[in-house]
Design an enzyme around this catalytic site. Structure first.
Site, PDB file in Angstrom:
ATOM      1  N   HIS A 114      16.170   3.466  90.909  1.00  0.00           N
ATOM      2  CA  HIS A 114      17.434   3.627  91.641  1.00  0.00           C
ATOM      3  C   HIS A 114      17.302   4.891  92.496  1.00  0.00           C
ATOM      4  O   HIS A 114      16.600   5.835  92.119  1.00  0.00           O
ATOM      5  CB  HIS A 114      18.549   3.802  90.603  1.00  0.00           C
ATOM      6  CG  HIS A 114      19.939   3.797  91.140  1.00  0.00           C
ATOM      7  ND1 HIS A 114      20.500   4.883  91.752  1.00  0.00           N
ATOM      8  CD2 HIS A 114      20.885   2.824  91.135  1.00  0.00           C
ATOM      9  CE1 HIS A 114      21.750   4.581  92.098  1.00  0.00           C
ATOM     10  NE2 HIS A 114      22.005   3.343  91.747  1.00  0.00           N
ATOM     11  N   ASP A 191      15.690   7.265  82.908  1.00  0.00           N
ATOM     12  CA  ASP A 191      16.995   6.893  83.435  1.00  0.00           C
ATOM     13  C   ASP A 191      17.481   5.704  82.605  1.00  0.00           C
ATOM     14  O   ASP A 191      17.007   4.585  82.772  1.00  0.00           O
ATOM     15  CB  ASP A 191      16.845   6.526  84.918  1.00  0.00           C
ATOM     16  CG  ASP A 191      18.111   5.926  85.503  1.00  0.00           C
ATOM     17  OD1 ASP A 191      19.076   5.691  84.751  1.00  0.00           O
ATOM     18  OD2 ASP A 191      18.125   5.678  86.728  1.00  0.00           O
ATOM     19  N   GLN A 194      20.979   1.675  82.742  1.00  0.00           N
ATOM     20  CA  GLN A 194      21.123   0.231  82.516  1.00  0.00           C
ATOM     21  C   GLN A 194      20.663  -0.182  81.118  1.00  0.00           C
ATOM     22  O   GLN A 194      20.535  -1.383  80.856  1.00  0.00           O
ATOM     23  CB  GLN A 194      20.322  -0.552  83.569  1.00  0.00           C
ATOM     24  CG  GLN A 194      20.816  -0.378  84.974  1.00  0.00           C
ATOM     25  CD  GLN A 194      22.227  -0.924  85.193  1.00  0.00           C
ATOM     26  OE1 GLN A 194      22.719  -1.740  84.411  1.00  0.00           O
ATOM     27  NE2 GLN A 194      22.879  -0.475  86.246  1.00  0.00           N
ATOM     28  N   LYS A 217      29.103   2.604  82.680  1.00  0.00           N
ATOM     29  CA  LYS A 217      28.318   1.366  82.543  1.00  0.00           C
ATOM     30  C   LYS A 217      28.247   0.934  81.085  1.00  0.00           C
ATOM     31  O   LYS A 217      27.538  -0.016  80.746  1.00  0.00           O
ATOM     32  CB  LYS A 217      26.908   1.576  83.099  1.00  0.00           C
ATOM     33  CG  LYS A 217      26.886   1.785  84.617  1.00  0.00           C
ATOM     34  CD  LYS A 217      25.470   1.944  85.104  1.00  0.00           C
ATOM     35  CE  LYS A 217      25.385   2.570  86.468  1.00  0.00           C
ATOM     36  NZ  LYS A 217      25.709   1.641  87.554  1.00  0.00           N
ATOM     37  N   CYS A 355      21.096   0.125  95.736  1.00  0.00           N
ATOM     38  CA  CYS A 355      20.563   1.495  95.687  1.00  0.00           C
ATOM     39  C   CYS A 355      19.102   1.513  95.255  1.00  0.00           C
ATOM     40  O   CYS A 355      18.660   2.427  94.546  1.00  0.00           O
ATOM     41  CB  CYS A 355      21.391   2.413  94.780  1.00  0.00           C
ATOM     42  SG  CYS A 355      23.053   2.628  95.361  1.00  0.00           S
TER      43      CYS A 355
HETATM   44  N1  PMP Z   1      20.177   4.633  87.660  1.00  0.00           N
HETATM   45  C1  PMP Z   1      20.355   3.314  87.521  1.00  0.00           C
HETATM   46  C2  PMP Z   1      19.233   2.474  86.980  1.00  0.00           C
HETATM   47  C3  PMP Z   1      21.577   2.744  87.866  1.00  0.00           C
HETATM   48  O1  PMP Z   1      21.765   1.425  87.742  1.00  0.00           O
HETATM   49  C4  PMP Z   1      22.611   3.568  88.362  1.00  0.00           C
HETATM   50  C5  PMP Z   1      23.945   2.997  88.795  1.00  0.00           C
HETATM   51  N2  PMP Z   1      23.857   1.844  89.583  1.00  0.00           N
HETATM   52  C6  PMP Z   1      22.365   4.949  88.471  1.00  0.00           C
HETATM   53  C7  PMP Z   1      21.142   5.438  88.109  1.00  0.00           C
HETATM   54  C8  PMP Z   1      23.418   5.876  88.959  1.00  0.00           C
HETATM   55  O2  PMP Z   1      24.487   5.923  88.057  1.00  0.00           O
HETATM   56  P1  PMP Z   1      25.841   6.657  88.435  1.00  0.00           P
HETATM   57  O3  PMP Z   1      26.266   6.116  89.754  1.00  0.00           O
HETATM   58  O4  PMP Z   1      26.775   6.283  87.325  1.00  0.00           O
HETATM   59  O5  PMP Z   1      25.555   8.110  88.485  1.00  0.00           O
END
Ligand code: PMP
Length: 397
Positions: A114, A191, A194, A217, A355
């Site tokens: 991401h 990270d 997910q 999430k 993203c």
């Molecule tokens: N890493 C991953 C794998 C994600 O899916 C996301 C959110 N789509 C993020 C980071 C960023 O998370 P947040 O917007 O809650 O900071």
């Protein structure tokens, strides 16, 4: 299970919410914890001498211990509350970068990250004169572990990798990734945005040095996240933000810093959201995280089979070990068109690059349509998605 928002009607259709990788809906317990805080406890924590401040502080710190147990950290000092995964990763990249990155150094990230696990490292590398190295992945969406091993050099300072890809659904072999990095004496940030809502996470078993995730999430409110940092390494990092609560003593000549984890929690935190996170963890534990994972796995298999029965539908991300995410394209139709028509039928999916632009570049596509599951997703929801796709396909193909 009581998720009030799931009773919503969208354009006279039952809401079919399949955008859980972006954010999950919240059970009533979480909403009650949040409103309960503002109705009965609202007060700034740690500094107050009065009853409400003491109560709010106690409840806030109880959630820290709950999170510690949830991810099996050794100590609650290793749990830092942030605004979310993005802030957690920025914290580590910024602090670690200042302390440990220099000219010519290298940070390894995977090709399926991401943007939140790419850009903070780019910023840190830019400041230090360091550079990114990227782990490639196969057409199925599996990391090339041989290539990963060969990326290490005496200049490697950090590995940053997703536990689960938000676009491909791939569950990466995190233990192996960590073990290989540790063989080279390189720390690893995972990270977990997910992962935490879909499988049990044990940071000691994974062996990682940092593990970042977002509350929203995992059935908790927006505005709160977690940065787990192994104490030995965390204690060596300089502060990220300066301000209240992160200090021990301040003079105009010199400031000394608070102990862990408070050193990394500058300013008033989102206390109500943290209490909501505590309620979300209670909710998940009551459901059983393994049960949630099993339910979503079953749905993933069902959805994959049913979606592939639609002529011209292609799935991106077909790794053998996947979480409940299906990214697809319908013929040559633009994902936005598919998403817009699905929306008119009450079906909420995400469209675009999610993203993860480098993943789109890897496949040479502008984006995908993504359906993602949670504990409340049903076979009927998947059936509704498939029926809607069959209905709109002739308009688009
Ligand atoms: N890493 C991953 C794998 C994600 O899916 C996301 C959110 N789509 C993020 C980071 C960023 O998370 P947040 O917007 O809650 O900071």
């Amino acid at each position: 299970m009581d998720f009030p928002i799931l009773d919503t009607n969208v354009y006279n259709h039952r809401l079919v919410y399949l955008d859980n990788a972006a954010t999950t809906q919240k059970p009533r317990q979480v909403i009650d914890a949040l409103t309960g805080y503002y109705l009965t406890l609202n007060s700034n924590i740690h500094r107050g001498a009065h009853y409400l401040a003491a109560q709010a502080t106690e409840r806030y710190e109880e959630v820290r211990t709950k999170v510690q147990r949830f991810v099996n950290a050794r100590s609650s000092k290793e749990i830092v509350f942030t605004r979310g995964t993005t802030e957690s990763i920025n914290l580590v990249a910024s602090s670690f970068g200042r302390a440990f990155l220099g000219p010519g150094d290298e940070v390894i990230v995977s090709g399926m990250e991401h943007h939140s696990n790419i850009v903070p490292w780019q910023l840190a590398c830019e400041l230090a004169g360091a550079r990114l190295r990227v782990i490639p992945f196969s057409d199925e969406g599996v990391l090339d572990m041989e290539a990963y091993g060969s990326l290490f050099s005496p200049h490697t300072r950090m590995v940053a990798c997703a536990h689960v890809s938000n676009t491909l659904g791939t569950v990466n072999p995190v233990r192996e990734i960590v073990a290989i990095a540790h063989d080279h004496n390189v720390p690893v940030l995972i990270d977990g945005a997910q992962a935490v809502a879909h499988m049990p996470v044990d940071v000691q078993q994974l062996g990682c040095d940092f593990y970042c995730f977002s509350g929203h999430k995992m059935y908790a409110p927006m505005g709160v996240g977690v940065m787990y940092g192994r104490e030995e390494l965390l204690s060596q990092l300089p502060p990220y933000q300066g301000g209240g609560e992160m200090i021990k003593d301040v003079t105009f000549e010199r400031t000394t810093y608070n102990e862990l984890p408070f050193r990394f929690e500058a300013g008033t935190p989102s206390v109500g959201d943290v209490l909501g996170l505590g309620a979300a963890i209670d909710f998940m534990l009551a459901q059983g995280i393994e049960n949630i994972g099993r339910h979503e796995d079953e749905l993933l298999r069902y959805a994959t089979e049913r979606l592939l029965s639609i002529p011209g539908l292609r799935i991106f991300g077909t790794a053998p070990h996947k979480a409940g995410v299906v990214s697809f394209l319908l013929g040559e139709a633009h994902p936005y068109d598919v998403g817009t028509l699905l929306d008119k039928l009450g079906i909420a999916v995400r469209t675009g690059h999610h993203c993860t632009q480098p993943i789109m570049d890897r496949y040479g596509i502008p984006g995908t349509v993504r359906a993602s599951f949670a504990c409340y997703t049903t076979r009927e929801d998947v059936d509704a998605l498939v029926a809607a796709l069959v209905r709109i396909a002739p308009m688009l193909m």
